[in-house]
Design an enzyme around this catalytic site. Sequence first.
Site, short mmCIF file in Angstrom:
data_model
loop_
_atom_site.label_atom_id
_atom_site.label_comp_id
_atom_site.label_asym_id
_atom_site.label_seq_id
_atom_site.Cartn_x
_atom_site.Cartn_y
_atom_site.Cartn_z
N LEU A 177 -32.32 -17.33 72.14
CA LEU A 177 -33.41 -16.42 72.46
C LEU A 177 -33.69 -15.51 71.26
O LEU A 177 -32.76 -15.17 70.52
CB LEU A 177 -33.07 -15.59 73.71
CG LEU A 177 -32.90 -16.39 75.02
CD1 LEU A 177 -32.38 -15.49 76.14
CD2 LEU A 177 -34.20 -17.07 75.44
N GLU A 203 -33.65 -8.31 82.25
CA GLU A 203 -34.54 -9.48 82.26
C GLU A 203 -33.73 -10.73 82.62
O GLU A 203 -34.13 -11.53 83.46
CB GLU A 203 -35.24 -9.61 80.89
CG GLU A 203 -36.59 -10.33 80.91
CD GLU A 203 -36.51 -11.79 81.28
OE1 GLU A 203 -37.26 -12.24 82.16
OE2 GLU A 203 -35.66 -12.50 80.68
N1 FOL Z 1 -36.65 -17.05 81.73
C1 FOL Z 1 -36.59 -15.72 81.61
N2 FOL Z 1 -37.40 -14.96 82.35
N3 FOL Z 1 -35.73 -15.14 80.79
C2 FOL Z 1 -34.87 -15.87 80.04
O1 FOL Z 1 -34.09 -15.29 79.28
C3 FOL Z 1 -34.89 -17.27 80.14
N4 FOL Z 1 -34.02 -18.04 79.42
C4 FOL Z 1 -34.09 -19.36 79.57
C5 FOL Z 1 -35.02 -19.92 80.44
N5 FOL Z 1 -35.87 -19.18 81.13
C6 FOL Z 1 -35.81 -17.84 81.01
C7 FOL Z 1 -33.15 -20.24 78.83
N6 FOL Z 1 -32.03 -19.55 78.24
C8 FOL Z 1 -28.75 -18.12 80.41
C9 FOL Z 1 -28.77 -18.05 79.02
C10 FOL Z 1 -29.87 -18.52 78.32
C11 FOL Z 1 -30.96 -19.08 79.00
C12 FOL Z 1 -30.93 -19.12 80.38
C13 FOL Z 1 -29.82 -18.64 81.08
C14 FOL Z 1 -27.56 -17.61 81.16
O2 FOL Z 1 -26.47 -17.56 80.63
N7 FOL Z 1 -27.75 -17.19 82.44
C15 FOL Z 1 -26.70 -16.74 83.35
C16 FOL Z 1 -26.55 -15.22 83.34
C17 FOL Z 1 -26.00 -14.72 82.05
C18 FOL Z 1 -25.74 -13.23 82.03
O3 FOL Z 1 -25.48 -12.63 83.08
O4 FOL Z 1 -25.79 -12.66 80.92
C19 FOL Z 1 -27.10 -17.17 84.76
O5 FOL Z 1 -26.19 -17.27 85.59
O6 FOL Z 1 -28.30 -17.38 85.02
#
Ligand code: FOL
Length: 207
Positions: free
Chosen positions: A25, A33
């Site tokens: 990102l 967010e």
């Molecule tokens: N959509 C939006 N609105 N924001 C984003 O940052 C996003 N990112 C992606 C796709 N759509 C998005 C792709 N990148 C995680 C990391 C990168 C990613 C998507 C998800 C991730 O690690 N998510 C975890 C939570 C992490 C945390 O708490 O810091 C999860 O369980 O969803």
Amino acid sequence: TMARLELTLIVAATSKVGIGLNGTLPWTGLRKEMAYFKRVTLRSGEGRNAVIMGRKTWDSISEKFRPLGGRWNVVVSRSMPHSPPSSDDGPEIASSLDAAISLLSSSHGTSGKQVEKAFIIGGAQIYKAALERPETKRVLLTRILDEFECDTFFPIVLGESGVGEGSAVGWKRRPVEDLRAWTGEEGVGGTVEEGGTRYVFEMWERD
Ligand code: FOL
């Protein structure tokens, strides 16, 4: 008649539609967010939601967060090894977006896995392929109001006017009440500021 699987894209993009830099990102520290992304993709009723992503997006997610918990993770890759059918962790691998959608469709409606909502979570190549499909009805866009250096871009421009133009024709921004109703996010609306960056949660739909 059986309901067709609908696809929803979820993305955070700058006003110049930048979504990524160097395989990750463009920003850091937009924790609220990311928390929104997590809540929205997790929230479901009876069934379980699915997240479909490209292989590069899979690689970009920290090993401690992947597969994304509580969601059926499907990775589109021609070369990733398939996990054995019996294994519970690890993502499902599909060799194309088509194959990923077939996989979900066969478990949609009344059968087995009960997929409730299906989210396309990127990146650019998968968003582009998904936008070309009639099943794609909705984009949950987080409009980042500050500029960041980016080398990867969302394929269509969903601009400030609220009505898509050019390759985005047919797309319309929906009122925030519709966003609240669809996502279950009661509190959303207006500009959020986090660590000096401002952004707005939006929902776009097409017929
Ligand atoms: N959509 C939006 N609105 N924001 C984003 O940052 C996003 N990112 C992606 C796709 N759509 C998005 C792709 N990148 C995680 C990391 C990168 C990613 C998507 C998800 C991730 O690690 N998510 C975890 C939570 C992490 C945390 O708490 O810091 C999860 O369980 O969803």
